[in-house]
Motif scaffolding. Structure first.
Motif, short mmCIF file in Angstrom:
data_model
loop_
_atom_site.label_atom_id
_atom_site.label_comp_id
_atom_site.label_asym_id
_atom_site.label_seq_id
_atom_site.Cartn_x
_atom_site.Cartn_y
_atom_site.Cartn_z
N SER A 171 36.64 39.00 40.68
CA SER A 171 37.70 39.69 39.94
C SER A 171 38.01 41.26 40.38
O SER A 171 38.95 41.62 40.17
CB SER A 171 37.60 39.48 38.59
OG SER A 171 36.59 40.52 37.88
N GLU A 172 37.01 41.81 40.72
CA GLU A 172 37.11 43.33 41.29
C GLU A 172 36.72 43.38 42.83
O GLU A 172 37.09 44.42 43.27
CB GLU A 172 35.93 44.02 40.24
CG GLU A 172 36.39 43.95 38.89
CD GLU A 172 35.31 45.02 38.19
OE1 GLU A 172 35.66 46.06 37.81
OE2 GLU A 172 33.99 44.51 38.09
N LEU A 173 36.39 42.30 43.27
CA LEU A 173 36.21 42.53 44.90
C LEU A 173 37.15 41.55 45.69
O LEU A 173 36.88 41.01 46.62
CB LEU A 173 34.72 41.89 45.29
CG LEU A 173 33.67 42.94 44.37
CD1 LEU A 173 32.24 42.02 44.72
CD2 LEU A 173 33.64 44.24 44.87
N LYS A 174 38.47 41.29 45.33
CA LYS A 174 39.18 40.56 45.78
C LYS A 174 39.10 39.46 46.16
O LYS A 174 39.17 38.75 47.42
CB LYS A 174 39.78 41.37 46.95
CG LYS A 174 40.59 42.69 46.67
CD LYS A 174 41.10 43.47 47.67
CE LYS A 174 41.79 44.68 47.45
NZ LYS A 174 42.14 45.42 48.44
N GLY A 175 38.07 38.67 45.52
CA GLY A 175 37.73 37.15 45.73
C GLY A 175 36.32 37.23 46.18
O GLY A 175 35.84 36.06 46.28
N GLU A 176 35.61 38.18 46.48
CA GLU A 176 34.19 38.54 47.11
C GLU A 176 33.26 38.12 46.07
O GLU A 176 33.55 38.76 44.92
CB GLU A 176 34.01 39.60 47.97
CG GLU A 176 35.02 39.46 49.48
CD GLU A 176 34.45 38.46 50.30
OE1 GLU A 176 33.36 37.67 50.13
OE2 GLU A 176 34.86 38.69 51.65
#
Length: 300
Positions: free
Chosen positions: A263-268
């Motif tokens: 949610s904070e790593l653009k999907g990562e």
């Protein structure tokens, strides 16, 4: 929305872009954080009850005994093995007095130090990753972010990784009163000591804010940690933000990362981000050493 939920939402919004702190010396100075430290800065005073390393951590080389297959499992090239921890620690902390503020460690060893903040993401695969790779980290945990699952961090601690102080609910320290600063540091110190059995030796202010202010230094002294630790680089998703103009790691640099998820790593995932961090370190030929192995706790 509860206060804790609100704090987490604010944290997510701010740190997603900033890396939990100023990424340039100018920004750090404006926020009251440390600009690049000198050896004298790092060797200046600090102290509390000496922080004893978890069993088996002292001098443990990063990557020592890790098979090529373990690195390949995570799609990574092996890191160089870190040298043995120096017998004469380059950072020596004192039991009383002003605590030092530093963002790197004076050493000629080609090593860097990985620190991970907050504690929001609690991905079991990350525990598996560190168990496989034995890369040392230092964890700066925020009480109200981790209190729902203190247990997640215990297997990481059992690997020899130290748990350090990062406040109760992640405020900008320069924006709150001296009394509130003290409660932020002291209450986190108490909670982490109770949960993990060892008083944190080090403190990191959220965003690096107020790091060099007298009021925060006093709060840290009164609560137990004996140094304020900042950073030279901050890991984002695929690459690092550098304070140095040449965008290169230097021996003794402290790197900031965060316990974050998709949610904070653009999907990562947390493991994907950490793998990218290790790749950036490997590309520059550095090993990862344990920060606490280069710090002499107060004696007596």
């Amino acid at each position: 929305m509860t206060y804790a939920a609100g704090a987490l939402a604010l944290l997510a919004a701010v740190t997603a872009v900033t890396g939990c702190g100023p990424s340039t010396p100018a920004a750090a100075k404006a926020a009251g954080a440390a600009t690049p430290s000198t050896a004298a800065d790092a060797a200046s005073p600090a102290s509390a009850a000496p922080s004893t390393a978890p069993s088996g951590s002292a001098g443990a080389p990063a990557g020592g005994g890790v098979s090529a297959a373990a690195w390949a499992k995570w799609g990574l090239k092996p890191l160089p093995q870190a040298p043995a921890a120096p017998a004469d620690k380059p950072v020596k902390l004192t039991k009383t007095g002003t605590v030092p503020v530093f963002s790197d460690v004076p050493t000629k060893d080609k090593v860097v130090f990985v620190t991970i903040d907050d504690g929001a993401e609690k991905d079991p695969k990350f525990v598996e990753m560190l168990t496989d790779l034995k890369v040392p980290i230092s964890m700066f945990l925020t009480r109200d972010i981790v209190k729902g699952n203190y247990g997640y961090f215990k297997p990481l601690q059992a690997l020899g990784n130290h748990i350090q102080n990062h406040t109760v609910d992640h405020p900008q320290m320069s924006k709150i009163s001296a009394a509130k600063q003290k409660s932020e540091v002291c209450d986190d110190q108490t909670a982490l000591t109770q949960q993990y059995g060892t008083p944190p030796l080090l403190f990191r202010p959220p965003f690096g804010d107020g790091a060099n202010t007298p009021s925060l230094n006093t709060a840290v002294q009164e609560c137990g940690p004996r140094a304020v630790v900042l950073w030279r680089e901050s890991m984002q998703i695929h690459d690092m933000q550098y304070q140095a103009a040449d965008k290169k790691l230097k021996p003794g640099d402290i790197i900031l990362a965060h316990f974050r998820g998709p949610s904070e790593l653009k999907g990562e995932t947390m493991t994907a981000m950490f793998g990218e961090l290790l790749s950036r370190i490997e590309e520059q030929g550095f090993a990862v050493a344990r920060l606490e192995d280069y710090i002499q706790p107060p004696v007596g």
